[in-house]
Design a protein around this motif. Sequence first.
Motif, PDB file in Angstrom:
ATOM      1  N   ASP A 390     -10.051  11.723   2.964  1.00 48.65           N
ATOM      2  CA  ASP A 390      -9.532  12.454   1.809  1.00 48.65           C
ATOM      3  C   ASP A 390      -8.221  11.815   1.362  1.00 48.65           C
ATOM      4  O   ASP A 390      -7.223  11.876   2.082  1.00 48.65           O
ATOM      5  N   GLU A 391      -8.231  11.194   0.206  1.00 47.17           N
ATOM      6  CA  GLU A 391      -7.067  10.489  -0.345  1.00 47.17           C
ATOM      7  C   GLU A 391      -6.426   9.566   0.709  1.00 47.17           C
ATOM      8  O   GLU A 391      -5.248   9.704   1.021  1.00 47.17           O
ATOM      9  N   PRO A 392      -7.186   8.593   1.224  1.00 44.77           N
ATOM     10  CA  PRO A 392      -6.643   7.767   2.319  1.00 44.77           C
ATOM     11  C   PRO A 392      -5.507   6.838   1.917  1.00 44.77           C
ATOM     12  O   PRO A 392      -4.791   6.334   2.775  1.00 44.77           O
ATOM     13  N   SER A 393      -5.343   6.608   0.597  1.00 46.44           N
ATOM     14  CA  SER A 393      -4.320   5.644   0.183  1.00 46.44           C
ATOM     15  C   SER A 393      -3.116   6.318  -0.475  1.00 46.44           C
ATOM     16  O   SER A 393      -2.261   5.633  -1.010  1.00 46.44           O
ATOM     17  N   GLY A 394      -3.073   7.650  -0.430  1.00 47.47           N
ATOM     18  CA  GLY A 394      -1.994   8.379  -1.098  1.00 47.47           C
ATOM     19  C   GLY A 394      -0.615   7.937  -0.634  1.00 47.47           C
ATOM     20  O   GLY A 394      -0.317   7.990   0.554  1.00 47.47           O
ATOM     21  N   GLY A 395       0.211   7.485  -1.569  1.00 49.20           N
ATOM     22  CA  GLY A 395       1.589   7.110  -1.252  1.00 49.20           C
ATOM     23  C   GLY A 395       1.729   5.782  -0.521  1.00 49.20           C
ATOM     24  O   GLY A 395       2.822   5.460  -0.049  1.00 49.20           O
ATOM     25  N   LEU A 396       0.661   5.005  -0.411  1.00 55.24           N
ATOM     26  CA  LEU A 396       0.766   3.722   0.301  1.00 55.24           C
ATOM     27  C   LEU A 396       0.966   2.573  -0.684  1.00 55.24           C
ATOM     28  O   LEU A 396       0.358   2.558  -1.754  1.00 55.24           O
ATOM     29  N   ASP A 397       1.801   1.617  -0.296  1.00 59.65           N
ATOM     30  CA  ASP A 397       2.017   0.484  -1.186  1.00 59.65           C
ATOM     31  C   ASP A 397       0.822  -0.472  -1.136  1.00 59.65           C
ATOM     32  O   ASP A 397      -0.057  -0.352  -0.289  1.00 59.65           O
ATOM     33  N   ASN A 398       0.836  -1.439  -2.055  1.00 61.50           N
ATOM     34  CA  ASN A 398      -0.341  -2.299  -2.200  1.00 61.50           C
ATOM     35  C   ASN A 398      -0.638  -3.157  -0.983  1.00 61.50           C
ATOM     36  O   ASN A 398      -1.786  -3.468  -0.705  1.00 61.50           O
ATOM     37  N   TYR A 399       0.408  -3.589  -0.273  1.00 63.81           N
ATOM     38  CA  TYR A 399       0.168  -4.389   0.934  1.00 63.81           C
ATOM     39  C   TYR A 399      -0.628  -3.575   1.948  1.00 63.81           C
ATOM     40  O   TYR A 399      -1.582  -4.046   2.548  1.00 63.81           O
ATOM     41  N   ILE A 400      -0.171  -2.341   2.134  1.00 64.51           N
ATOM     42  CA  ILE A 400      -0.825  -1.482   3.118  1.00 64.51           C
ATOM     43  C   ILE A 400      -2.222  -1.113   2.635  1.00 64.51           C
ATOM     44  O   ILE A 400      -3.168  -1.068   3.427  1.00 64.51           O
ATOM     45  N   VAL A 401      -2.350  -0.901   1.326  1.00 67.00           N
ATOM     46  CA  VAL A 401      -3.669  -0.551   0.794  1.00 67.00           C
ATOM     47  C   VAL A 401      -4.658  -1.683   1.054  1.00 67.00           C
ATOM     48  O   VAL A 401      -5.823  -1.438   1.371  1.00 67.00           O
TER      49      VAL A 401
END
Lengths: 445, 239
Positions: A390-401
Motif C-alpha cells: 500500500d503506497e510503497p513509494s510514499g515520500g521516497l526520493d527517486n534513488y530509493i524508488v
Amino acid sequence: MLETAVKAEVSEAGYKNIFSIKDVFLELNYGEALVITGRSGSGKSTLLKSLLGIIKLSRKGFFRGQVKIAGLDPYTAKPEKLFKTIGYIPQDPWYGVLGHTVETEYCLSFSVLGLPCDPRGLDQYGLGGLRNHITYGLSAGQVQRLLWASNIDKGGKVFFMDEPGVYIDEDGKKKFLNLIEKHLDMGGAAIIVDHDPLLWSKLEPKLLVLENGRVKYFGVFKEKALPFLKTSMLKPRRRKHYDENTEEKLLAENIWFRYPGQEYIIRNTSISIRGGEIIGITGPNGIGKSTLLKLLAGIYRPSKGRIIRSGKTILIPENPLLFFSGATIKEELQISCGENCSEDKIQSIAEEFGIQHILDKPLAETSSGERRRAALASAFLAGYDVFLLDEPSGGLDNYIVINVIESIVSAAERGRAVIIASHDKRLEKIYDKTCRFTEGSLECR
Amino acid sequence: MQIIGILVGLIYRTLFMTGESGLRNVPSILKIILIVLSALIYIPLYREPYIPLLIILIIGLLGFNRWWAAASLSLSSIPGIWYGLTAYLFGLAGFSNYITPLEAIMIYFRTTYISLLVLFAGSIISPVRLANLMIKIGLGDKAITPIILWRTMPAGLHDMMEALAIGSLKGEKAWKRLGPATASMLEYSQFVWENNYHRLESSLKSRLPCRVEKKYTVLIIAGIIIDALIITLYFAEII
C-alpha cells in the motif's frame, strides 16, 4: 518592499546523538513559496519541525538558533497566537488529526480561533459526503485532504507542509497546487517539503536543497540545482513478462464488501494474480484500494464472494509502523530472516534498500521514508509468495524508488506476485496490468 | 491472536463504530434520564431481567444498527456467562449454595444487562456535546479532551487490530505482537502531541456544530416512557 514571512538562522537542530541539521539560514517573504528538498533522511522534516518550534517536543529534540514566523518566535510565542498565523500539514497525516469525525476535525481549528464553522466548506475538498464519517476510518489520502481543508479554510498566513501530496490523487494535487497559488497571490507564504520539487515549480518558488543535514543550495528555483535524479529520468530496468501458464497465487471472485453500517465499498470485484506478475491498483482517494488489499490479505472477510490464496501473503500498510515486530531495524530484519540467517544476508538487503547505516536505530526514531524502506526490506527478506503493498513509494526520493522498483521486479522474477495500490506514477512502468478502481469495482488493462 | 483481535474488534464496534450520528444526536438530558431509568428498572424487573435487556437492545438496534447490537450483546455476555457459569459450577461442586440451571441463566441475564447498560451509555455519549458543555461552563482549555479521547482510543484500537492482523500474516504469536502494537500506540500519542502542539495548547472558544435528530429523540423518549411506566406500575404495586 516585500515583508519577511519567515526568517531562520539555525546553527544546529535535531535529535541528540541521532541526527542534526547545521547552519541553515533562510528568508522567505510574503507572496513567496519555498520548496525544501533533498534525499530521504537528509533532514527535510527536521528542518520543518525546527522552524515550527516543535522539534523540542521530541524526547531527544534540540534547537540552537533563531526563527521568526510573521515576527513571532515559535519557541516563545503563545501557541494560540502562532496557530492563528500558521497552517501545518505533517508528513504522516494520520498523526495530524484530533477530531473523531471529519466535521469535528474541520471545525476544531475554527473553535480554537473563536470563529463560527460552516462544515459545508468540506465540499470543495471532496469531503462533503463524509462530514459525519469517523476519521479513523478514512484512507490516508482522505486524511491528507481533510488536513488541507482545515488548514486552508481556517486562514493563516504561512503554511508549512511536509510531503503534502504523497497520498493524494492526481486531480487532488492539481487542485491543491491552485489553492496554494491563490494563497500566495493573496499575500500568504508557504514552505513545502517535497522529495519531488518539480511538482511545485509552477509557483516559481525558492529552493533549498539539503544533503546530510547541510544546505547544498538555497536560491531561486532551478532544475540544475537538484542534485538527484528527476522523476523523468527514472528508467527502471525492463523485465521479462510473466508466464501466463504459471499458477495463480491469489484469486478473488465476485467479492463484495462493506464496513458495518455503511454502503458497499467493493462491489462484485474479481482479480487474480499469477506468480511473477505485478499489478497496480489506482483510483481516487477513498475509493477502496486499501480495503481491497486488506481483503486480499485476509485481514477483512468479504461480505460475498470468495478469495483463494495459494501461498503466503503479506501486506505492508500505508503506515509501516504497524508492520514491524522488532524494536530496531536490525531486529526486524533478523526476525524476518529466520533463526539460521547469516549476517551477510541482512547486510545485503539493508544495502539494497539503503538502510545499512541505520540498522541499530530504534524504529521509533526513524524517519517516515526509512520506515517504509525497512518494512519493504523485511517483507522481501521473509520471502512471501504474494506481496500486497500500500503506497510503497510514499515520500521516497527517486534513488530509493529505483531500489524499491528493482526489488519488486526482482521478487517478481523469482516468481512472487505483487499487487501495489498507489498514486505514484513512478511505479507505473513496472506494472504488467493496471487496474483502476471506479465505483466499487476494478477495470484492468 | 484471534481471541485478542475479536475482543478488540467488539470493543471498537460497540463504542466507536459511528461518528456523531444515531443516538448521539439526542439532547444530553434525555439520554441521562433514559440511563437513570434503565438502571432503576432493574429493581422491579429483578426476576425478569431479560425484559430491560431487550428494551436496550431494541433501542440500540434502531438507534445504531444490527452490528452494534450483535457486538455489544457479545461483549456484555462475556461477564454474564462467566458469573452464571461459575455460580452454577461452584454450587454443583459444593463451594456455594446450589442453584438451578434456570437461576444460573437469570444471573447471566442480570450481569449481561448491567454490562450492556454500561456499554450503551458509553455508545450514546457525544464527545462534541461534552466539549460544547465544557466551553459553556468556562472550561474551554480542557474542552478538547473528550474529542481527543474519542479519536485516540478508537484510532489506537484500529491500529492495534491492524498490527495484530499483520502479525498473524507474519505467523507471529499474539504475545509477541502485543509489545510492538503497544509501542506503536505510545508513539502515536507522541506524534499526535508534536503535530498538534499549537492546537492542543490552545483553548476552544466557539461551539462545535452538533445536531438533534428527531427520529432518535423520539426513540429515546419512547424508551423513557416504557421505563417510567414499568417503574410506576411497580411502585404502585400494580405489577
